[in-house]
Enzyme design. Structure first.
Site, PDB file in Angstrom:
ATOM      1  N   GLY A 175       0.985  -1.295   0.220  1.00 32.41           N
ATOM      2  CA  GLY A 175      -0.267   0.261  -0.132  1.00 32.41           C
ATOM      3  C   GLY A 175       0.498   1.559  -0.051  1.00 32.41           C
ATOM      4  O   GLY A 175       1.852   1.082  -0.619  1.00 32.41           O
ATOM      5  N   GLU A 176       0.371   2.466   0.396  1.00 28.39           N
ATOM      6  CA  GLU A 176       1.083   3.465   0.849  1.00 28.39           C
ATOM      7  C   GLU A 176       1.419   4.717  -0.392  1.00 28.39           C
ATOM      8  O   GLU A 176       1.547   5.490  -0.828  1.00 28.39           O
ATOM      9  CB  GLU A 176       2.492   3.468   1.358  1.00 28.39           C
ATOM     10  CG  GLU A 176       2.850   3.011   2.713  1.00 28.39           C
ATOM     11  CD  GLU A 176       3.467   2.401   3.064  1.00 28.39           C
ATOM     12  OE1 GLU A 176       5.215   2.934   2.501  1.00 28.39           O
ATOM     13  OE2 GLU A 176       3.853   1.957   3.487  1.00 28.39           O
ATOM     14  N   GLY A 177       0.884   3.957  -1.571  1.00 34.25           N
ATOM     15  CA  GLY A 177       0.945   4.154  -2.996  1.00 34.25           C
ATOM     16  C   GLY A 177       2.471   4.169  -3.898  1.00 34.25           C
ATOM     17  O   GLY A 177       2.889   4.339  -4.787  1.00 34.25           O
TER      18      GLY A 177
END
Length: 344
Positions: free
Chosen positions: A314-316
């Site tokens: 995640g997190e981009g």
């Protein structure tokens, strides 16, 4: 209303692409990427400079069902870490010429200290337990969407020419699965994965929580594929997923390339595309994650992933990794010689 891409301009960029000193189609997906960005910028010589990733953060009441491998307080720790530059997304953003912004959409605990790239405050301290109650009210969902829109405006006004959202929220693959099952009419087991690495027993609880959430929402709203998408979001989504929805709505309205990340981010993108289908014209898929529901999401949005790297953080991270690929696609159009240039 988000403007659709101009088909005439897209054809004009395609014509230049076909005239470049190479076999037409030989650069595969890179050609499609460059063509679409050229149409967005209304030029056949597009340029893509600095980017931004907007990491949207919130906590989830559904963790009370023991569906996550880590405790809630990790969300706040990581939100602070993003602002301090110590997370994986910060390193990938540094390597990919992107700035990191953080949205506190609904992180539990003390307010996050002010920071130039922090957008908040949160709408409430965490979401409701979707297995038993709505995640939020419709008004709170709209407020979180507006918070994401605000973050996108700030990032774009600061110079970002390509934007992605990231996510941080312990337990958020559970509402992501619920939204995906609701919008696509799929059985929860098909779209519910292991998130941060849960075991078989926890996955069974997670599937049951998704089933309960979708059944409860269906009782409230009827056919979830036809229901108002913001109402569905309020029932089974999350505050950071709502903020992500706002990021993509605002970015598309501003006419810039938008890159999807993994399962939670693409859940927010699904909501955005249900609110305004024009969002789809501006989307690229950075990667396909390990979560089973992500492949279904990408199919629904008609997106081919740039990478398949087995990512599930995640997190981009997967989206921002793709920024240099988008830049390369633009540079090909802007810098290559044509057959005419060499007298052919």
């Amino acid at each position: 209303m988000i403007p659709r891409l101009d088909s005439a301009k897209l054809a004009s960029v395609q014509a230049r692409q076909n005239s470049l000193l190479k076999i037409p189609g030989s650069l595969g997906l890179l050609e499609e990427i460059g063509n679409r960005i050229g149409a967005m910028q209304r030029t056949d010589r597009p340029v893509l400079n600095r980017g931004a990733v907007i990491v949207c953060c919130a906590d989830h009441g559904v963790t009370a069902e023991s569906v996550a491998a880590f405790p809630d307080h990790i969300t706040r720790i990581q939100a602070l870490n993003f602002l301090e530059g110590g997370a994986a997304i910060n390193q990938i953003a540094l390597a990919s010429q992107a700035d990191v912004w953080v949205v506190d959409a609904g992180v539990k605990g003390d307010d996050i200290p002010t920071h130039p790239r922090l957008v908040g405050p949160g709408i409430r301290k965490g979401c409701g337990n979707i297995a038993r109650e709505p995640a939020m009210t419709r008004e709170q969902a709209q407020a979180a969407i507006d918070l994401g829109r605000k973050a996108a405006r700030r990032a774009i006004d600061a110079g970002a020419q390509v934007v992605a959202a990231g996510d941080m929220g312990i337990g958020n693959t559970t509402p992501s699965a619920a939204l995906t099952a609701a919008f696509l009419g799929l059985e929860p087991e098909l779209v519910t994965g292991r998130g941060s690495g849960i075991d078989d027993e926890m996955r069974v609880r997670k599937i049951r929580s998704v089933e309960s959430a979708v059944a409860r929402a269906r009782q409230e709203l009827g056919d979830l594929q036809k229901a108002d998408p913001i109402d569905v979001l309020a029932q089974v989504g999350g505050l950071e997923l709502a903020a992500i929805t706002g990021v993509y709505l605002e970015g598309a309205l501003r006419g810039i390339p938008l890159v999807c990340d993994g399962f939670p981010v693409t859940s927010g993108v699904l909501v955005a595309s249900r609110i305004d289908e024009g969002v789809k014209d501006y989307l690229f898929a950075g990667h396909q994650s390990m979560e089973p529901g992500h492949a279904w999401q990408l199919r629904e949005l008609g997106l081919d992933p740039i990478f398949r790297l087995g990512l599930r953080l995640g997190e981009g991270t997967g989206a921002v990794l793709a920024f240099p690929v988008l830049r390369a696609a633009c540079q090909i159009l802007a810098g290559m010689k044509t057959f005419a240039d060499i007298g052919m």
